[in-house]
Design an enzyme around this catalytic site. Structure first.
Site, PDB file in Angstrom:
ATOM      1  CE  LYS A  79      -4.606   6.947  -5.709  1.00 53.75           C
ATOM      2  NZ  LYS A  79      -3.891   7.732  -4.545  1.00 53.75           N
ATOM      3  CB  SER A 154      -7.376   8.188  -2.800  1.00 57.61           C
ATOM      4  OG  SER A 154      -5.958   8.613  -3.128  1.00 57.61           O
ATOM      5  CB  SER A 178      -3.612   8.350  -0.860  1.00 59.50           C
ATOM      6  OG  SER A 178      -4.494   9.495  -0.576  1.00 59.50           O
TER       7      SER A 178
END
Length: 497
Positions: A79, A154, A178
């Protein structure tokens, strides 16, 4: 289609070690899949130009009898909130669009030390602050199951990448769902560990203000994968004390207390009174319960004696105190934040807005922050953690929904989400079932359990006791054999995206 790209990381590691396939072959298979499909998904935001050379070195090392670790030669994705030495790291935040770190985040370093090869970075929501893949640097991230829908956030690009066969494992983070919400939206497996089990050193969103550390509660690093086994492998590598983050305690991973399925005590709920869940999610939860009961598993309906309304308010109070110093003060960012708060305050049916009231919780703190207010919120959090601990003590795990909704069509941040004909406030629709466990710090595994009539995935949370990740993963694996419903997106089962 190259079958390598949908094999789990633990199998790839074994195949590479046994010389059934080379690291270069595996990496090239992923790069080919990315080149074919990423332009439609926008999942990978930065490719690692050194990956192929590292894969060659991994193969050469094995030929000389050297083993780098549990993930020797296995390509993975990261990420874009985690700092990667020598590789662009932006957190989807414009002031960081050219930021190239000089050292790795602790978790990234541990994965590299275990032999993993970074394929590239995946596109997140801006500063890991939304339930969609929207940021000011990279294009909107799309869901492989339907390009008109969000993959969640996210960890938006990470979830889309795994579902599309760009990677077998994603290093992810979770401060308000997330990891879990994208797993639910994309039909994947996700692990949110216990708060402070895994270091978050080098996670941007935590380091936007480079002068001091802002986020000290609720942010965790974990994993997204296509199997429970890969989640177990990931936590074994990334967990543990960190001399760069002294509040991570040297607590070893727990030993598994093996129980047969018929000895497990499992609590279950398909909906909490405050938070109405989409009918198709409830149906999938009920079907999962029936499958377990038919297999002889003891599953009991149960709602904890827990103040979820207060937990919601305390989560946003603690989150506001943690996050308010990392938000940009430029006009563009302030305009975006005010637009979000206005939508959140005005969209959705009034009775649910009265329960959600995120702007009413956060704005007064932002405008008049105080040390006393912060300590009061932390004290309330301590009380709620203890309350949840007491409630969960009688159960091995608790099964509950991930969100009030399945994946929804792209929209502005804060715009209401329609659930069975009712417009629900944005934050509540996405966060009602996940933020309580960020607040309390309990570990959670998400497993896929079914699909809507429109073919969108449905996941389920399996909540465990704090500091009991390995026991939780062991139980989740047993349940997954009965109720798990992982599939490849229909678009990947014979045709291009």
């Amino acid at each position: 289609m190259n079958e390598l790209i949908f094999k789990p990381a633990y199998q790839l590691a074994r195949m590479i070690k046994e010389r059934q396939v080379s690291s270069v072959e595996v990496l090239e298979a992923y790069l080919n899949q990315i080149s074919r499909h990423n332009s439609k998904l926008n999942a990978i935001c930065t490719l690692n130009e050194n990956a192929l050379e590292t894969a060659k070195q991994a193969d050469e090392a094995l030929a000389k009898g050297k083993n780098w670790g549990l993930l020797h030669g296995v390509p993975i994705t990261i990420k874009d909130n985690f700092e990667t030495k020598g590789l662009l790291t932006t957190a989807g935040y414009e002031p960081f669009k050219n930021y190239i770190p000089t050292e790795d985040a602790t978790t990234v370093a541990r994965l590299r030390q275990a032999g993993a090869i970074i394929i590239g970075k995946t596109s997140p929501s801006q500063l890991a602050g939304d339930y969609q893949g929207i940021n000011d640097i990279f294009p909107l991230v799309n869901n492989p199951w339907n390009l008109e829908y969000t993959p969640g956030g996210s960890t938006s690009g990470g979830a889309a990448a795994l579902a599309a066969g760009f990677s077998p494992l994603e290093l992810a983070s979770d401060i308000g769902g997330s990891i879990r919400q994208p797993a639910h939206f994309c039909g994947l497996y996700g692990l949110k560990p216990t708060d402070r089990r895994v270091p978050t050193t080098g996670h941007i969103g935590d380091t936007t203000n480079m002068d001091f550390r802002c986020i000290r509660q609720m942010l965790v690093a974990g994993g997204l994968a296509r199997s429970i086994e890969d989640l177990s492998l990931c936590i074994k590598i990334i967990a543990g004390a960190d001399n760069r983050q002294p509040d991570i305690p040297p607590v070893p991973l727990d030993e598994v207390d093996e129980k047969s399925l018929d000895k497990l005590k499992i609590a279950w709920i398909d909906e909490l009174p405050l938070y109405p869940v989409a009918r198709e999610i409830k149906s999938a939860m009920q079907a999962a319960r029936k499958k377990l009961a038919d297999a002889g598993v003891n599953v009991e309906s149960w709602i904890p004696k827990y103040d979820f309304a207060t937990a919601w308010e305390v989560f946003y109070a603690v989150a506001t105190y943690n996050l308010m110093f990392i938000q940009g003060t430029d006009f563009k960012n302030l305009r975006q934040q005010m637009a979000f708060l206005w939508r959140e305050a005005t969209e959705g049916v009034s009775e649910l807005r009265e329960i959600s009231k995120v702007p009413n919780i956060s704005l007064p703190i932002f405008m008049k922050k105080s040390l006393q207010g912060y300590f009061e919120a932390l004290t309330q959090r301590d009380n709620l953690i203890a309350q949840m601990d007491r409630e969960l003590e009688q159960w091995d795990v608790w099964l509950c929904p991930v969100a009030m909704t399945t994946a929804f069509t792209h929209r502005a941040k804060g715009a209401a989400v329609e659930i069975d004909g009712r417009k629900v406030p944005y934050q509540m629709a996405n966060g009602a079932y996940v933020v309580p466990f960020n607040l309390t710090g309990h570990p959670v595994v998400v497993v896929p359990i079914g699909f809507t009539q429109d073919g969108l995935p449905i996941g389920m949370q399996i909540v465990g006791k704090r500091w009991k990740e390995m026991e939780l993963l062991n139980i989740a694996g047993k349940l997954d054999e009965i109720i798990g419903d992982f599939r490849l997106p229909v678009s990947l089962q014979g045709s291009a995206l």
